[in-house]
Design an enzyme around this catalytic site. Sequence first.
Site, PDB file in Angstrom:
ATOM      1  N   GLU A 153       0.534  -7.091  23.107  1.00 19.93           N
ATOM      2  CA  GLU A 153      -0.063  -5.323  22.669  1.00 19.93           C
ATOM      3  C   GLU A 153       1.160  -4.981  23.996  1.00 19.93           C
ATOM      4  O   GLU A 153       1.816  -5.388  24.930  1.00 19.93           O
ATOM      5  CB  GLU A 153      -0.810  -4.355  23.101  1.00 19.93           C
ATOM      6  CG  GLU A 153      -1.540  -3.190  23.236  1.00 19.93           C
ATOM      7  CD  GLU A 153      -1.020  -2.546  21.804  1.00 19.93           C
ATOM      8  OE1 GLU A 153       0.213  -2.113  21.406  1.00 19.93           O
ATOM      9  OE2 GLU A 153      -1.918  -1.694  21.004  1.00 19.93           O
TER      10      GLU A 153
ATOM     11  N   HIS B 138      -6.599  -6.651  14.917  1.00 20.35           N
ATOM     12  CA  HIS B 138      -7.106  -7.253  15.407  1.00 20.35           C
ATOM     13  C   HIS B 138      -8.299  -6.439  15.104  1.00 20.35           C
ATOM     14  O   HIS B 138      -8.477  -4.850  15.554  1.00 20.35           O
ATOM     15  CB  HIS B 138      -7.245  -7.988  17.041  1.00 20.35           C
ATOM     16  CG  HIS B 138      -7.508  -6.573  18.295  1.00 20.35           C
ATOM     17  ND1 HIS B 138      -8.716  -5.434  18.734  1.00 20.35           N
ATOM     18  CD2 HIS B 138      -6.417  -6.061  18.768  1.00 20.35           C
ATOM     19  CE1 HIS B 138      -7.636  -5.411  18.454  1.00 20.35           C
ATOM     20  NE2 HIS B 138      -6.385  -5.031  19.242  1.00 20.35           N
TER      21      HIS B 138
END
Length: 203
Positions: A79, A9
């Site tokens: 994550e 990202h």
Amino acid sequence: MGEILLIRHGETTWSASHRHTSYTDLELTPDGERQARALGVMVAGRRFARVLSSPRQRATRTAHLAGLDAEATDPDLAEWNYGEYEGRTTADIHDENPHWNLWTDGAPGGESPAQVGERADRVLAGIGPLLDRGSVALVGHAHSLRVIGARWIGLPPSAGGLLRLDTATVSVLGHEHGRQVILRWNQPAPPPPGNDPDQAARH
């Protein structure tokens, strides 16, 4: 046989300040949105058998701005859970625990390398059959994508520590002579026409 694109990202306020970000659901910064749009050049014209994203908005927004239609979110692409170290920098953590290493120790109250490796293995097992139909894009985060890269080439999760991954980059996993290999790693989008490349490290 299709390829696997690992897309990290764009920038957030915490990634820009090197703070560990897992379950904290941050938006992209304006620079992060520009980075995400620039990634569109790198995926334009590709036909994907599937596009999957982490459920965090910094990943789903990056996919959208890059022109990728993420069919679903996968919690296994989230994550690494940093537990008690969420929101802290490595330098800050080392002030109180100078020998700590995420890649071997994991995070207190969070995940171990083995647990993140299990998630990576599930992702790869799930998309494996799709590669006969084309490429797959995975939009996610630095540490979890690094573990996916390591596991693809048969290395332990800890080997992800050797694969630096900056914001708004594309890495490509594929095959050579029947072996699973890394074809490209940590490739940023090209700068817009007329702009000088950003020489600063992306985080």
